[in-house]
Design a protein around this motif. Sequence first.
Motif, PDB file in Angstrom:
ATOM      1  N   ASP A  71      -4.184  -2.122 -24.189  1.00 57.25           N
ATOM      2  CA  ASP A  71      -5.612  -2.203 -23.891  1.00 57.25           C
ATOM      3  C   ASP A  71      -5.940  -1.515 -22.569  1.00 57.25           C
ATOM      4  O   ASP A  71      -5.147  -1.529 -21.627  1.00 57.25           O
ATOM      5  N   LEU A  72      -7.127  -0.956 -22.496  1.00 55.46           N
ATOM      6  CA  LEU A  72      -7.606  -0.378 -21.242  1.00 55.46           C
ATOM      7  C   LEU A  72      -7.820  -1.481 -20.214  1.00 55.46           C
ATOM      8  O   LEU A  72      -8.265  -2.588 -20.553  1.00 55.46           O
ATOM      9  N   VAL A  73      -7.485  -1.200 -18.980  1.00 51.62           N
ATOM     10  CA  VAL A  73      -7.731  -2.167 -17.916  1.00 51.62           C
ATOM     11  C   VAL A  73      -9.240  -2.245 -17.672  1.00 51.62           C
ATOM     12  O   VAL A  73      -9.997  -1.352 -18.050  1.00 51.62           O
ATOM     13  N   GLY A  74      -9.674  -3.313 -17.032  1.00 47.60           N
ATOM     14  CA  GLY A  74     -11.076  -3.448 -16.698  1.00 47.60           C
ATOM     15  C   GLY A  74     -11.391  -2.769 -15.377  1.00 47.60           C
ATOM     16  O   GLY A  74     -10.486  -2.362 -14.630  1.00 47.60           O
ATOM     17  N   PRO A  75     -12.665  -2.636 -15.047  1.00 48.07           N
ATOM     18  CA  PRO A  75     -13.049  -1.997 -13.782  1.00 48.07           C
ATOM     19  C   PRO A  75     -12.472  -2.698 -12.558  1.00 48.07           C
ATOM     20  O   PRO A  75     -12.111  -2.037 -11.581  1.00 48.07           O
ATOM     21  N   ALA A  76     -12.364  -4.037 -12.603  1.00 46.18           N
ATOM     22  CA  ALA A  76     -11.827  -4.770 -11.454  1.00 46.18           C
ATOM     23  C   ALA A  76     -10.352  -4.456 -11.238  1.00 46.18           C
ATOM     24  O   ALA A  76      -9.910  -4.202 -10.113  1.00 46.18           O
ATOM     25  N   PRO A 110       0.823  -1.216   0.000  1.00 48.89           N
ATOM     26  CA  PRO A 110       0.000   0.000   0.000  1.00 48.89           C
ATOM     27  C   PRO A 110       0.855   1.262   0.000  1.00 48.89           C
ATOM     28  O   PRO A 110       2.044   1.226   0.296  1.00 48.89           O
ATOM     29  N   ALA A 111       0.234   2.381  -0.354  1.00 48.30           N
ATOM     30  CA  ALA A 111       0.949   3.660  -0.399  1.00 48.30           C
ATOM     31  C   ALA A 111      -0.009   4.778  -0.021  1.00 48.30           C
ATOM     32  O   ALA A 111      -1.224   4.636  -0.101  1.00 48.30           O
ATOM     33  N   ARG A 112       0.545   5.917   0.394  1.00 52.46           N
ATOM     34  CA  ARG A 112      -0.292   7.079   0.666  1.00 52.46           C
ATOM     35  C   ARG A 112      -0.945   7.564  -0.630  1.00 52.46           C
ATOM     36  O   ARG A 112      -2.112   7.884  -0.679  1.00 52.46           O
ATOM     37  N   ARG A 113      -0.162   7.612  -1.685  1.00 54.41           N
ATOM     38  CA  ARG A 113      -0.675   8.106  -2.955  1.00 54.41           C
ATOM     39  C   ARG A 113      -0.401   7.090  -4.051  1.00 54.41           C
ATOM     40  O   ARG A 113       0.714   6.574  -4.166  1.00 54.41           O
ATOM     41  N   VAL A 114      -1.413   6.791  -4.844  1.00 48.73           N
ATOM     42  CA  VAL A 114      -1.295   5.919  -6.005  1.00 48.73           C
ATOM     43  C   VAL A 114      -1.518   6.761  -7.253  1.00 48.73           C
ATOM     44  O   VAL A 114      -2.517   7.467  -7.362  1.00 48.73           O
ATOM     45  N   ILE A 115      -0.563   6.693  -8.182  1.00 46.92           N
ATOM     46  CA  ILE A 115      -0.651   7.459  -9.427  1.00 46.92           C
ATOM     47  C   ILE A 115      -0.680   6.461 -10.589  1.00 46.92           C
ATOM     48  O   ILE A 115       0.198   5.608 -10.700  1.00 46.92           O
ATOM     49  N   LEU A 116      -1.674   6.574 -11.439  1.00 49.07           N
ATOM     50  CA  LEU A 116      -1.782   5.720 -12.615  1.00 49.07           C
ATOM     51  C   LEU A 116      -1.339   6.521 -13.836  1.00 49.07           C
ATOM     52  O   LEU A 116      -1.961   7.528 -14.185  1.00 49.07           O
ATOM     53  N   HIS A 117      -0.244   6.060 -14.446  1.00 51.83           N
ATOM     54  CA  HIS A 117       0.277   6.779 -15.619  1.00 51.83           C
ATOM     55  C   HIS A 117      -0.797   6.865 -16.699  1.00 51.83           C
ATOM     56  O   HIS A 117      -0.920   7.864 -17.392  1.00 51.83           O
ATOM     57  N   ASN A 118      -1.548   5.816 -16.836  1.00 53.22           N
ATOM     58  CA  ASN A 118      -2.744   5.813 -17.685  1.00 53.22           C
ATOM     59  C   ASN A 118      -3.586   4.616 -17.254  1.00 53.22           C
ATOM     60  O   ASN A 118      -3.227   3.923 -16.304  1.00 53.22           O
ATOM     61  N   ALA A 119      -4.656   4.396 -17.930  1.00 55.23           N
ATOM     62  CA  ALA A 119      -5.547   3.293 -17.551  1.00 55.23           C
ATOM     63  C   ALA A 119      -5.346   2.102 -18.476  1.00 55.23           C
ATOM     64  O   ALA A 119      -6.287   1.371 -18.763  1.00 55.23           O
ATOM     65  N   ARG A 120      -4.130   1.896 -18.918  1.00 51.60           N
ATOM     66  CA  ARG A 120      -3.876   0.829 -19.878  1.00 51.60           C
ATOM     67  C   ARG A 120      -2.927  -0.226 -19.313  1.00 51.60           C
ATOM     68  O   ARG A 120      -2.061   0.065 -18.498  1.00 51.60           O
ATOM     69  N   SER A 152      -7.128  11.518 -26.069  1.00 53.06           N
ATOM     70  CA  SER A 152      -7.715  10.452 -26.876  1.00 53.06           C
ATOM     71  C   SER A 152      -8.444   9.411 -26.032  1.00 53.06           C
ATOM     72  O   SER A 152      -9.301   8.684 -26.530  1.00 53.06           O
ATOM     73  N   ASP A 153      -8.080   9.339 -24.747  1.00 49.86           N
ATOM     74  CA  ASP A 153      -8.680   8.321 -23.871  1.00 49.86           C
ATOM     75  C   ASP A 153      -9.749   8.882 -22.945  1.00 49.86           C
ATOM     76  O   ASP A 153     -10.335   8.137 -22.170  1.00 49.86           O
ATOM     77  N   LEU A 154     -10.003  10.175 -22.996  1.00 50.40           N
ATOM     78  CA  LEU A 154     -10.829  10.808 -21.969  1.00 50.40           C
ATOM     79  C   LEU A 154     -12.205  10.162 -21.839  1.00 50.40           C
ATOM     80  O   LEU A 154     -12.634   9.804 -20.738  1.00 50.40           O
ATOM     81  N   GLU A 155     -12.882  10.009 -22.936  1.00 51.25           N
ATOM     82  CA  GLU A 155     -14.240   9.465 -22.876  1.00 51.25           C
ATOM     83  C   GLU A 155     -14.232   8.051 -22.316  1.00 51.25           C
ATOM     84  O   GLU A 155     -15.041   7.712 -21.444  1.00 51.25           O
ATOM     85  N   ALA A 156     -13.298   7.219 -22.798  1.00 49.83           N
ATOM     86  CA  ALA A 156     -13.236   5.832 -22.328  1.00 49.83           C
ATOM     87  C   ALA A 156     -12.855   5.759 -20.851  1.00 49.83           C
ATOM     88  O   ALA A 156     -13.389   4.932 -20.099  1.00 49.83           O
ATOM     89  N   VAL A 157     -11.962   6.655 -20.423  1.00 49.20           N
ATOM     90  CA  VAL A 157     -11.515   6.627 -19.024  1.00 49.20           C
ATOM     91  C   VAL A 157     -12.632   7.093 -18.094  1.00 49.20           C
ATOM     92  O   VAL A 157     -12.835   6.506 -17.018  1.00 49.20           O
ATOM     93  N   VAL A 158     -13.358   8.123 -18.481  1.00 56.19           N
ATOM     94  CA  VAL A 158     -14.477   8.582 -17.646  1.00 56.19           C
ATOM     95  C   VAL A 158     -15.522   7.476 -17.516  1.00 56.19           C
ATOM     96  O   VAL A 158     -16.056   7.222 -16.426  1.00 56.19           O
ATOM     97  N   ASP A 159     -15.807   6.793 -18.620  1.00 53.42           N
ATOM     98  CA  ASP A 159     -16.739   5.661 -18.561  1.00 53.42           C
ATOM     99  C   ASP A 159     -16.201   4.573 -17.638  1.00 53.42           C
ATOM    100  O   ASP A 159     -16.946   3.975 -16.854  1.00 53.42           O
TER     101      ASP A 159
END
Length: 978
Positions: A583-588, A569-579, A615-622
């Motif tokens: 491929d985009l990662v799944g919700p799980a 675990p960490a205080r802060r988690v940063i995701l460089h992107n959702a891929r 380019s990923d904004l719509e998919a990431v918000v969903d």
Amino acid sequence: MTHNVNANHTTKVGIWHTTTVQSAQGRRRPLQQQQHFQQQHQTYQTTSLAGHKRSLTDSDASVASAVSAGASASSGHQNEAVNKRQASSRHGQSVGTKELPRLVASPIVLTDDDLGSGGGGMSEYTQRKAFPSTPTSTIDPLLSLSHPRYELPAKLVANFAGLGIKTIYPWQKQCLLGPGLLTGEKNLVYSAPTGGGKSLVADVLMLKRVLDGGGSRDAKALLVLPYVALVQEKVRWLRNVVAGISREELVGSGLDEKQKQQKQLWVPRADKDTIRVVGFFGGSKVKASWNDFDIGVCTIEKANSLINAAIDDCSISKLKAVVLDECHMIDDGYRGYLLELLATKLLCLGQEIQIVGMSATLTNIRLLKDWLRGHSYETHYRPVPIEEHLVYEGKVYPAGTTASILKTLTQLDSNSKNRQPHQSVVGPREAQRHVRYIKSSEYKVLQDPVTNVIVSLANETVRAGYGVLVFSSSRAGCESDAVLISRALPPLAEADPVVREKRLDLLGELRSLSTGLDPKLEITIPAGVAFHHAGLTTEERELVASAYDAGVLKVCVATCSLAAGINLPARRVILHNARMGRDLVGPAMLRQMRGRAGRKGKDEVGETYLCCRKSDLEAVVDLMHAELPQISSCLISDKRRIRRALLEVIAIRLATSRESLDDYISRTMLYLSEEPLSVQQTVEESLVELQNMEFITMDQYHNFEATKLGRAIVAASIDPEDGIFIHAELQSALKAFVLDGEMHVLYTFTPIPDLNTVSINWRIFWNEMEQLDESGLRVMKFLGLEPVQVNKMLHGGTLKETTPEEKETARRYHRFYLALQLRDLCNEVPIHRVAQKYDTPRGMVQNLAQTCQGFAAGMIKFCESMGWGAMAAALDHFSDRLKAGARSDLLALAKITFVKSRTARIFWDNGFKTVAAVANAEPQELLPILMQAQPNKVRLEARDEQKYKDKLLAKAKVICDSANRLWQLELRAEYEEE
């Protein structure tokens, strides 16, 4: 309106800057004082402190850290000046430590929205969530594991307390006290967030089954985990939990006299009164023996194999509990279906085996509850709340507002096309949306806005004294991010002296590994940064993870697999992107990564920042608002899986009649989630196909029986389709096995590769082929591998994979290419040399060696089951070389701890040719040999060189102790033979 902190300018700033300093130094003001302080300090003079080298304990240095690490250096020439001053002031590092030019992270600026009454001017670092306080065990006695209701031995409760678990959460109490759970009468499926303490419930229930034993002193339990790293971590944890506990203490623990009399007691035996915890996974040195453990911690494949063996030899009655962790993986298309197979077999046994399934990402828990016929429990409690954010074009948005971000940004984008060049891009609507933003950077390497954001967010967190996890989509991305972040953090010379020494120790430990010190880790570790991915060896990953967990490292950049693969675990988690890759990662998976934020006992809150490109904004918000998918059975999605399910239960004689097979299928999760008629039709077709494959036959009474080939496939734990390929290969080998060399044996030990995951460098293939001796060339000819085809591939040809025959040929080329790597490993070529030679990550080469060990054991079982005794004996003889990574003359030495492969050869060359010779040596005598065995290393300062030798001397002592134990066993065996 926005606010920035610029050098030599009086600027209106929020209280956030000061409270960050207070947070880092551990000082807190009461809320009224904070509000008063904010009112009295709306403006003040700030001067740049970036580049001035001071101790981290110095108050001024803390201020410099808090003000976004050089936020005042806003112009390019100022950045370069700071960079030069920092470079000129570095000192106190080992001579071999490499450094790149320093960077100054871009400042993070607060907006009016965050400075207003809603944000209180405070950052996430100092916000305290107002939620009801958790009752203590003094208010609710059932929150103590020592309560008689749980019937746990005092020693076990003390061990939990020693590991930091003194009380349990109310939800854990409610879950444990569910109907029939503590007595083992009911199964359980439960869901709790990552970091919510879900593992403790399963641990308590599993330990109760082992300790109570139903009157049996041989009670067993299995804990099933998806990844090897989790297995290794859990083995260490459970060994600490059961340390010092013997079955002698467990007789009627917590029971009254009448219950003690009713309970069947056992007479403790000296050799079996301890609780033995053993890990089983592919490539582990431990053979899966049912009688050598009380708690088996297994990967999914090993657990299924153990259960098959126990049912077949009728020892399954000893099994009292099975825990399925991460049970949402049951619908994983690649290997999750094995969870369904093993659990369904247990449900068919008709004996009391408590099954406990848990996950952080279960949605349709009702389906699992009905399948396992047990109790279910759900909680959303997290001891550390998480604040989630989306970062887009350098602006930070609270995750709760992302539903309207798309509309707002679309309008802004439309307006920006019509605006005049002098007009600001930031409009009033946008200012109401984002709460912070990161200024762009003057550095070329930070021109990418996402990379710039990651460096700034990581820099801010570390300088406030907290830990950061950064998730990247690829191994190359991990290393790149780690290097850039390290360049923006304080150099080693400015670290706390204790931390500095520990980082130097870490560098020394990595340098002393057989693979040597990774050049990029050598750059990043001095600044407290490292990366963690499959390209590193197991030893490197363990050292990095341990150092991060201990606070020696402040930043760990990892691939997505770390989210589920290990508990960091960490205080802060940063995701460089959702891929993950492309491929985009799944919700799980997204929830797994974000769930790593917040460290119980160290943080008041956890934070996640998901960075997103346009380019990923719509998919990431969903994705951020997507519901978790409902799990379902994978058995029917691919007929190979249902065929394996049927073959296994027939081969172990759990179900042989049509009626018993129907009963087995009716207990699967598949039967509850699909139309019964469709399932029935698939079963009928699969039984016919198994007969056509000659895996099963039907007798005169219409009962099914596994053929010799069918039993061999189940014994070897391979898929039926792979079994056909293996059987054909070995059957051919029986006619002309090439025994005057090693390539044919090594090819047989190489797992069947997935053509999509193994890429061949045909230039390397050609070079290695040209160096093969006559024996190796005969193996190639025997396998149908043609030099002409290799030459074609070298010059841009294609390897056809359209027909089944072409796919089998492609498999052989890929398998032989991996066998070439295995050959080098068995001939004492170090892992890092093999990795360089074949242009493959070190971790992948090590994983190949470990996987081959497990596969080799399966091939030996296959041959034994087929009655090919001579072949099995030949393979078994060579398997020792596979484990040792050395030639035959070194097999005895390679049994000594730390003495493997190249190290064993250097011992041999220096006159230590037997275990007895090593056992009778002094550790000091072995030190020069261990120094010689280390890979080439840079020149160290005298102080660091001595520390390096001290570590090797400690290793020499372990080697001597291990050799002494082995020598005593040899003497005892010789004495018994006489």
